[in-house]
Write a protein that holds these residues in place. Structure first.
Motif, PDB file in Angstrom:
ATOM      1  N   LYS A   1      23.048  -9.350   8.080  1.00  0.00           N
ATOM      2  CA  LYS A   1      22.810  -9.506   9.522  1.00  0.00           C
ATOM      3  C   LYS A   1      24.020  -9.067  10.348  1.00  0.00           C
ATOM      4  O   LYS A   1      23.883  -8.709  11.512  1.00  0.00           O
ATOM      5  N   ARG A   2      25.197  -9.121   9.721  1.00  0.00           N
ATOM      6  CA  ARG A   2      26.444  -8.829  10.439  1.00  0.00           C
ATOM      7  C   ARG A   2      27.022  -7.453  10.118  1.00  0.00           C
ATOM      8  O   ARG A   2      27.605  -6.811  10.988  1.00  0.00           O
TER       9      ARG A   2
ATOM     10  N   ASP B   1      14.901 -17.721   8.879  1.00  0.00           N
ATOM     11  CA  ASP B   1      15.580 -16.436   8.729  1.00  0.00           C
ATOM     12  C   ASP B   1      16.570 -16.424   7.579  1.00  0.00           C
ATOM     13  O   ASP B   1      17.399 -15.532   7.474  1.00  0.00           O
TER      14      ASP B   1
ATOM     15  N   LYS C   1      22.017 -12.123   2.417  1.00  0.00           N
ATOM     16  CA  LYS C   1      21.148 -11.995   3.586  1.00  0.00           C
ATOM     17  C   LYS C   1      21.918 -12.229   4.882  1.00  0.00           C
ATOM     18  O   LYS C   1      21.711 -11.533   5.882  1.00  0.00           O
ATOM     19  N   GLU C   2      22.823 -13.199   4.860  1.00  0.00           N
ATOM     20  CA  GLU C   2      23.619 -13.477   6.060  1.00  0.00           C
ATOM     21  C   GLU C   2      24.616 -12.350   6.331  1.00  0.00           C
ATOM     22  O   GLU C   2      24.873 -11.991   7.484  1.00  0.00           O
TER      23      GLU C   2
ATOM     24  N   HIS D   1      15.714  -4.934   4.188  1.00  0.00           N
ATOM     25  CA  HIS D   1      17.006  -4.531   4.762  1.00  0.00           C
ATOM     26  C   HIS D   1      17.381  -3.118   4.304  1.00  0.00           C
ATOM     27  O   HIS D   1      17.657  -2.897   3.126  1.00  0.00           O
TER      28      HIS D   1
END
Length: 284
Positions: free
Chosen positions: A67-68, A6, A63-64, A92
């Motif tokens: 996610k948040r 991921d 990318k991280e 995304h």
């Protein structure tokens, strides 16, 4: 080999697209996902936040963040990275890419259109101070700035009086923000490897400036003149501030600060007291 499916593997993406690092842009991309996770955690990113990321590289940290965060707006100057970012992050729908120099971006426009804006960046060393100075002096209404920067610069931002790192940058940052060191990062966590250690530091913007000053421009000039000659006394530093000897002596007396002290010994409140006393004498 990276076992997480991921995440973006920086080295693999660089190889996949045949990306060539541009030395003049100071490009050093993060490859350690433990560091990336700690940056996201340290920045306190939540689903209510809009994140402005300056210098996303190939999108590893981006990318991280996606996610948040509610939304991530990445600002990238390198034309060669735009198609890579567009492809790697295309799934995304909360991602926006701006191809521009961060020093020329109208951050007010971004902030006005979004809520709970936080800045996160792995900044090239050569633009660290100009970008952070611009973000602070322009009084943008961001919640925080979490940045990976050269160790020595972070230590200067976080420094206190009577320390060798304490100076104009310390006072500028602390005038507007609380500072917190998140972590130290060694060169092995990047490609290509930089020659120095890095630090992730978080700057939380204060609702009001740390001290009250009558004239901000004069306040920062007093600070700057006090550190131009670190080993000289405050009296020598203030000689060209615009007051004759008698009024300058009165300003020191009114502020309660000994003119024989050096700038590195003054707290931010004492600098404010001295600047306000000088300002009164200039305008009387």
């Amino acid at each position: 080999m990276n076992q997480r499916k991921d995440v973006i593997d920086t080295a693999d993406v660089v190889k996949k697209y045949g990306f060539k690092f541009t030395k003049s842009l100071g490009q050093n991309f993060l490859i350690d996902h433990n560091v990336i996770d700690q940056i996201v955690e340290g920045a306190g990113v939540s689903s209510e936040d809009t994140v402005i990321e300056i210098g996303p590289g190939v999108g590893t940290l981006t990318k991280e963040l996606l996610k948040r965060a509610k939304k991530v707006i990445a600002i990238e100057i390198d034309s060669d990275l735009i198609p890579i970012l567009s492809e790697e992050l295309k799934e995304h729908n909360n991602f926006q890419l701006i191809h521009q120099d961060a020093m020329k971006v109208d951050f007010n426009k971004i902030i006005e259109e979004n809520e709970n804006v936080k800045v996160v960046a792995n900044l090239p060393y050569y633009v660290t101070t100009p970008i952070i100075t611009n973000l602070l002096n322009a009084k943008y209404k961001f919640k925080s700035i979490t940045v990976m920067i050269q160790k020595e610069v972070a230590e200067r931002m976080n420094s206190e009086p009577n320390c060798k790192d304490y100076g104009s940058l310390s006072l500028l940052v602390q005038y507007y923000c609380d500072t917190k060191i998140i972590m130290k990062v060694p060169p092995m966590c990047f490609i290509p490897r930089p020659k120095v250690d890095s630090i992730v530091i978080r700057l939380d913007r204060l609702e009001e400036t740390r001290v009250t000053v009558d004239d901000e421009k004069l306040f920062f000039r007093v600070i700057r003149d006090s550190f131009n000659m670190r080993r000289k006394t405050l009296w020598n530093g203030m000689k060209n501030i615009g007051l004759d000897k008698e009024k300058l002596e009165e300003a020191f007396k009114d502020s309660g600060i000994d003119q024989k002290r050096r700038g590195e010994t003054l707290t931010i409140q004492e600098f404010a007291d001295l600047a306000n006393a000088i300002n009164k004498k200039i305008n009387n």
